[in-house]
Design an enzyme around this catalytic site. Structure first.
Site, PDB file in Angstrom:
ATOM      1  N   ASP A   1       0.883  -1.170   0.000  1.00 45.22           N
ATOM      2  CA  ASP A   1       0.000   0.000   0.000  1.00 45.22           C
ATOM      3  C   ASP A   1       0.915   1.212   0.000  1.00 45.22           C
ATOM      4  O   ASP A   1       1.636   1.442   0.972  1.00 45.22           O
ATOM      5  CB  ASP A   1      -0.863  -0.059   1.270  1.00 45.22           C
ATOM      6  CG  ASP A   1      -1.720   1.188   1.478  1.00 45.22           C
ATOM      7  OD1 ASP A   1      -1.538   2.176   0.725  1.00 45.22           O
ATOM      8  OD2 ASP A   1      -2.556   1.171   2.399  1.00 45.22           O
TER       9      ASP A   1
ATOM     10  N   ARG B   1      -9.339   0.475  11.240  1.00 50.77           N
ATOM     11  CA  ARG B   1      -8.086   0.663  11.972  1.00 50.77           C
ATOM     12  C   ARG B   1      -7.386  -0.653  12.324  1.00 50.77           C
ATOM     13  O   ARG B   1      -6.639  -0.738  13.308  1.00 50.77           O
ATOM     14  CB  ARG B   1      -8.333   1.488  13.245  1.00 50.77           C
ATOM     15  CG  ARG B   1      -8.880   2.862  12.930  1.00 50.77           C
ATOM     16  CD  ARG B   1      -9.241   3.645  14.171  1.00 50.77           C
ATOM     17  NE  ARG B   1      -9.942   4.866  13.815  1.00 50.77           N
ATOM     18  CZ  ARG B   1      -9.352   6.022  13.523  1.00 50.77           C
ATOM     19  NH1 ARG B   1      -8.044   6.109  13.548  1.00 50.77           N
ATOM     20  NH2 ARG B   1     -10.057   7.070  13.196  1.00 50.77           N
TER      21      ARG B   1
ATOM     22  N   ASP C   1      -6.876  -0.647  -1.033  1.00 52.15           N
ATOM     23  CA  ASP C   1      -5.762   0.296  -1.225  1.00 52.15           C
ATOM     24  C   ASP C   1      -4.428  -0.403  -1.470  1.00 52.15           C
ATOM     25  O   ASP C   1      -3.377   0.230  -1.421  1.00 52.15           O
ATOM     26  CB  ASP C   1      -5.665   1.260  -0.034  1.00 52.15           C
ATOM     27  CG  ASP C   1      -5.460   0.547   1.291  1.00 52.15           C
ATOM     28  OD1 ASP C   1      -5.268  -0.679   1.289  1.00 52.15           O
ATOM     29  OD2 ASP C   1      -5.488   1.227   2.336  1.00 52.15           O
TER      30      ASP C   1
ATOM     31  N   TYR D   1      -3.357   9.828   0.203  1.00 52.13           N
ATOM     32  CA  TYR D   1      -3.288   9.532   1.632  1.00 52.13           C
ATOM     33  C   TYR D   1      -2.362   8.331   1.873  1.00 52.13           C
ATOM     34  O   TYR D   1      -2.411   7.349   1.133  1.00 52.13           O
ATOM     35  CB  TYR D   1      -4.695   9.220   2.186  1.00 52.13           C
ATOM     36  CG  TYR D   1      -4.654   9.101   3.678  1.00 52.13           C
ATOM     37  CD1 TYR D   1      -4.449  10.225   4.478  1.00 52.13           C
ATOM     38  CD2 TYR D   1      -4.742   7.858   4.295  1.00 52.13           C
ATOM     39  CE1 TYR D   1      -4.351  10.111   5.846  1.00 52.13           C
ATOM     40  CE2 TYR D   1      -4.644   7.735   5.670  1.00 52.13           C
ATOM     41  CZ  TYR D   1      -4.447   8.876   6.438  1.00 52.13           C
ATOM     42  OH  TYR D   1      -4.339   8.764   7.789  1.00 52.13           O
TER      43      TYR D   1
ATOM     44  N   GLY E   1      18.273  -6.288  -0.580  1.00 48.23           N
ATOM     45  CA  GLY E   1      18.352  -7.579  -1.257  1.00 48.23           C
ATOM     46  C   GLY E   1      17.083  -8.395  -1.251  1.00 48.23           C
ATOM     47  O   GLY E   1      16.928  -9.315  -2.044  1.00 48.23           O
ATOM     48  N   ASN E   2      16.149  -8.101  -0.321  1.00 47.97           N
ATOM     49  CA  ASN E   2      14.909  -8.874  -0.242  1.00 47.97           C
ATOM     50  C   ASN E   2      13.861  -7.992   0.422  1.00 47.97           C
ATOM     51  O   ASN E   2      14.165  -7.335   1.416  1.00 47.97           O
ATOM     52  CB  ASN E   2      15.158 -10.138   0.598  1.00 47.97           C
ATOM     53  CG  ASN E   2      14.046 -11.162   0.454  1.00 47.97           C
ATOM     54  OD1 ASN E   2      12.896 -10.863   0.713  1.00 47.97           O
ATOM     55  ND2 ASN E   2      14.412 -12.366   0.032  1.00 47.97           N
TER      56      ASN E   2
ATOM     57  N   TYR F   1       1.786   0.268  15.059  1.00 49.95           N
ATOM     58  CA  TYR F   1       0.801   0.144  13.985  1.00 49.95           C
ATOM     59  C   TYR F   1       1.218   0.918  12.742  1.00 49.95           C
ATOM     60  O   TYR F   1       1.558   2.093  12.825  1.00 49.95           O
ATOM     61  CB  TYR F   1      -0.573   0.661  14.440  1.00 49.95           C
ATOM     62  CG  TYR F   1      -1.598   0.520  13.351  1.00 49.95           C
ATOM     63  CD1 TYR F   1      -2.178  -0.723  13.103  1.00 49.95           C
ATOM     64  CD2 TYR F   1      -1.948   1.582  12.535  1.00 49.95           C
ATOM     65  CE1 TYR F   1      -3.094  -0.877  12.083  1.00 49.95           C
ATOM     66  CE2 TYR F   1      -2.856   1.433  11.510  1.00 49.95           C
ATOM     67  CZ  TYR F   1      -3.428   0.203  11.290  1.00 49.95           C
ATOM     68  OH  TYR F   1      -4.321   0.042  10.274  1.00 49.95           O
TER      69      TYR F   1
ATOM     70  N   LYS G   1      -2.687  -2.594   8.267  1.00 49.18           N
ATOM     71  CA  LYS G   1      -2.891  -4.023   8.468  1.00 49.18           C
ATOM     72  C   LYS G   1      -1.990  -4.802   7.518  1.00 49.18           C
ATOM     73  O   LYS G   1      -1.527  -4.283   6.518  1.00 49.18           O
ATOM     74  CB  LYS G   1      -4.376  -4.335   8.192  1.00 49.18           C
ATOM     75  CG  LYS G   1      -4.895  -5.569   8.891  1.00 49.18           C
ATOM     76  CD  LYS G   1      -4.908  -5.429  10.388  1.00 49.18           C
ATOM     77  CE  LYS G   1      -5.067  -6.783  11.071  1.00 49.18           C
ATOM     78  NZ  LYS G   1      -4.628  -6.720  12.463  1.00 49.18           N
TER      79      LYS G   1
ATOM     80  N   TYR H   1      -3.807   0.046  17.150  1.00 48.13           N
ATOM     81  CA  TYR H   1      -3.570   1.462  17.423  1.00 48.13           C
ATOM     82  C   TYR H   1      -3.089   1.647  18.850  1.00 48.13           C
ATOM     83  O   TYR H   1      -3.618   1.050  19.780  1.00 48.13           O
ATOM     84  CB  TYR H   1      -4.848   2.270  17.195  1.00 48.13           C
ATOM     85  CG  TYR H   1      -4.978   2.728  15.769  1.00 48.13           C
ATOM     86  CD1 TYR H   1      -4.593   4.005  15.388  1.00 48.13           C
ATOM     87  CD2 TYR H   1      -5.454   1.866  14.794  1.00 48.13           C
ATOM     88  CE1 TYR H   1      -4.696   4.419  14.070  1.00 48.13           C
ATOM     89  CE2 TYR H   1      -5.563   2.274  13.477  1.00 48.13           C
ATOM     90  CZ  TYR H   1      -5.172   3.558  13.124  1.00 48.13           C
ATOM     91  OH  TYR H   1      -5.266   3.961  11.826  1.00 48.13           O
TER      92      TYR H   1
ATOM     93  N   ASP I   1      -7.814  -7.179   1.458  1.00 43.27           N
ATOM     94  CA  ASP I   1      -7.546  -5.889   2.105  1.00 43.27           C
ATOM     95  C   ASP I   1      -8.338  -5.799   3.396  1.00 43.27           C
ATOM     96  O   ASP I   1      -9.411  -6.391   3.531  1.00 43.27           O
ATOM     97  CB  ASP I   1      -7.937  -4.739   1.163  1.00 43.27           C
ATOM     98  CG  ASP I   1      -7.475  -3.383   1.700  1.00 43.27           C
ATOM     99  OD1 ASP I   1      -6.456  -3.350   2.432  1.00 43.27           O
ATOM    100  OD2 ASP I   1      -8.138  -2.374   1.404  1.00 43.27           O
TER     101      ASP I   1
HETATM  102  P1  13P Z   1      -4.867  -0.380   5.409  1.00 45.29           P
HETATM  103  O1  13P Z   1      -4.024  -1.327   6.224  1.00 45.29           O
HETATM  104  O2  13P Z   1      -5.631  -1.095   4.325  1.00 45.29           O
HETATM  105  O3  13P Z   1      -4.043   0.739   4.882  1.00 45.29           O
HETATM  106  O4  13P Z   1      -5.995   0.221   6.344  1.00 45.29           O
HETATM  107  C1  13P Z   1      -5.631   0.924   7.462  1.00 45.29           C
HETATM  108  C2  13P Z   1      -6.768   1.345   8.329  1.00 45.29           C
HETATM  109  O5  13P Z   1      -6.511   1.741   9.439  1.00 45.29           O
HETATM  110  C3  13P Z   1      -8.145   1.290   7.864  1.00 45.29           C
HETATM  111  O6  13P Z   1      -9.061   1.777   8.828  1.00 45.29           O
HETATM  112 MG    MG Z   2      -3.893   2.121   3.534  1.00 45.34          MG
HETATM  113 MG    MG Z   3      -4.829  -2.136   2.723  1.00 44.42          MG
END
Ligand code: 13P
Ligand code: MG
Ligand code: MG
Ligand code: 13P
Length: 373
Positions: free
Chosen positions: A11, A267, A51, A89, A102-103, A230, A233, A348, A130
């Site tokens: 992302d 979140r 995203d 964003y 390298g990875n 955080y 995700k 969070y 997602d």
């Molecule tokens: P993503 O991990 O898809 O960027 O989403 C983050 C998030 O906090 C959505 O509420």
């Molecule tokens: Mg995102």
């Molecule tokens: Mg995402």
């Protein structure tokens, strides 16, 4: 002919919050792969769900190849510049280190790769999810590769009645990959005992016990283990080979009809149903619900066919409606109980700070004092 399929996903920015990348961002990444990958790749495909942008690369260089990883890393860096330029964003959200070493494993992007000798026809599925975590694939993979209630082929197809070998990773372990191999059907209960815990134990790969061939690979990166806080995700990706010595396409898809509840959603801190969606779907309600997209391909002499969309079918409209109902039911109870992830998984820092600040304010009332009240 040996072929490697590598998906690297990140992302690096989206429009209107965590909804979907811009057309320009996708074009920037696609153009970069097309130009820089010309001598490395036999083919490639760029797709997105929500995203997250995934680059599927087809090449003969085997898994973990640093040039292939660098190609994707550089394309995501170029994408980040484009995202910043457009003011998207979360520009560069998943690129957690400043320089490539390298990875891309441990640097933020999700990776899933497999190498195999192409069958005369080689159908496979690419899944991108997602607003959820790699453990979201545990139940679908268990049902598809180990349960004859889902996969008729486990009873009917001579190549797959011998079962499958699961490699499971303990993703809470940060110093190296802690893994275990279990065989279905003999280890079914042991496998279930691990896979019920999506936060901690994640199917990393599956092999056929008939010929040892690789059947499925899943990205197992955990961003907060890398960043220590955080950062979004760990939206996962998966590759699954299908037909003949593997389950049929429909047997791999069938478990997603349950729209199982998974961790993620708003979140990265809630529980919501995994909704199978059509290509190009973004996120919406409560930054979700968690979504899963699928691309079906054949690969032949390193070249991909065009992609089909197995979830773009009237059957899945009913599943989507049911998933929406499940999301609404869970959301009715807000932060309470199973609607939110347990403390250990809360992505969070805010709630952690609140609870820490309350620690010193707690008082302990002893039994004898209680009696005096
Ligand atoms: P993503 O991990 O898809 O960027 O989403 C983050 C998030 O906090 C959505 O509420
Ligand atoms: Mg995102
Ligand atoms: Mg995402
Ligand atoms: P194949 O025998 O062509 O792999 O397909 C099996 C099947 O019937 C799928 O449902």
């Amino acid at each position: 002919m040996f072929t490697t399929l590598t998906i690297i996903k990140a992302d690096v920015g989206s429009i209107g919050g965590h909804i979907a990348p811009s057309r320009r961002l996708l074009d920037t990444i696609t153009r970069r792969i097309a130009s820089d990958g010309e001598s490395l790749l036999s083919d490639f495909f760029v797709g997105h769900t929500g995203d997250d942008i995934a680059i599927l690369m087809v090449h003969p260089r085997g898994v973990g190849d640093s040039e292939i990883h660098r190609l994707a890393w550089d394309a995501f860096r170029a994408g980040t510049d484009s995202a910043k330029d457009q003011g998207l964003y979360g520009a560069g959200q998943d690129l957690l280190v400043s320089s490539f070493s390298g990875n891309v494993k441990g640097a933020g992007p999700a990776v899933a790769e497999m190498e195999f000798e192409e069958r005369p026809n080689e159908p496979f599925l690419m899944f991108l999810a997602d607003k959820t975590e790699p453990g979201a694939f545990n139940l679908p993979l268990y049902l598809a590769f180990a349960d004859p209630m889902n996969t008729a082929g486990l009873l009917l197809s001579p190549e797959i009645t011998q079962g499958f070998r699961f490699r499971v990773q303990d993703v809470s372990h940060v110093d190296g990959d802690r893994v275990i191999e279990l065989e279905a059907p003999e280890d079914l209960y042991r496998l279930a005992a691990l896979l019920r815990d999506n936060d901690r134990f994640v199917v990393e790969s599956i092999r056929s016990r008939h010929d040892g061939e690789i059947a499925a690979v899943v990205s197992t990166q955990r961003l907060h283990n890398i960043a220590g806080k955080y950062t979004g995700k760990d939206d996962p990706v998966m590759l699954v080979r299908v037909q003949k010595n593997f389950p049929a396409t429909g047997e791999i898809l069938a478990p997603f009809a349950a729209a199982p509840y998974v961790g993620g959603f708003m979140r990265g801190s809630h529980v919501g149903p995994l909704m199978p969606v059509k290509h190009g779907t973004g996120c919406s309600y409560f930054d979700g619900p968690p979504i899963i997209s699928c691309w079906a391909f054949c690969v032949h002499h390193g070249r991909l066919t065009e992609a089909l969309d197995p979830f773009d079918h009237p059957f899945w409209d009913t599943v989507r409606d049911r998933a929406a109902e499940k999301a609404l039911e869970m959301r009715r109870q807000g932060f309470s109980g199973p609607a939110m992830l347990p403390y250990s998984e809360l992505e969070y820092g805010g709630i952690v700070k609140i609870l820490e600040s309350l620690e010193s304010k707690f008082t302990v009332v002893r039994q004898d004092e209680l009696a005096a009240v």
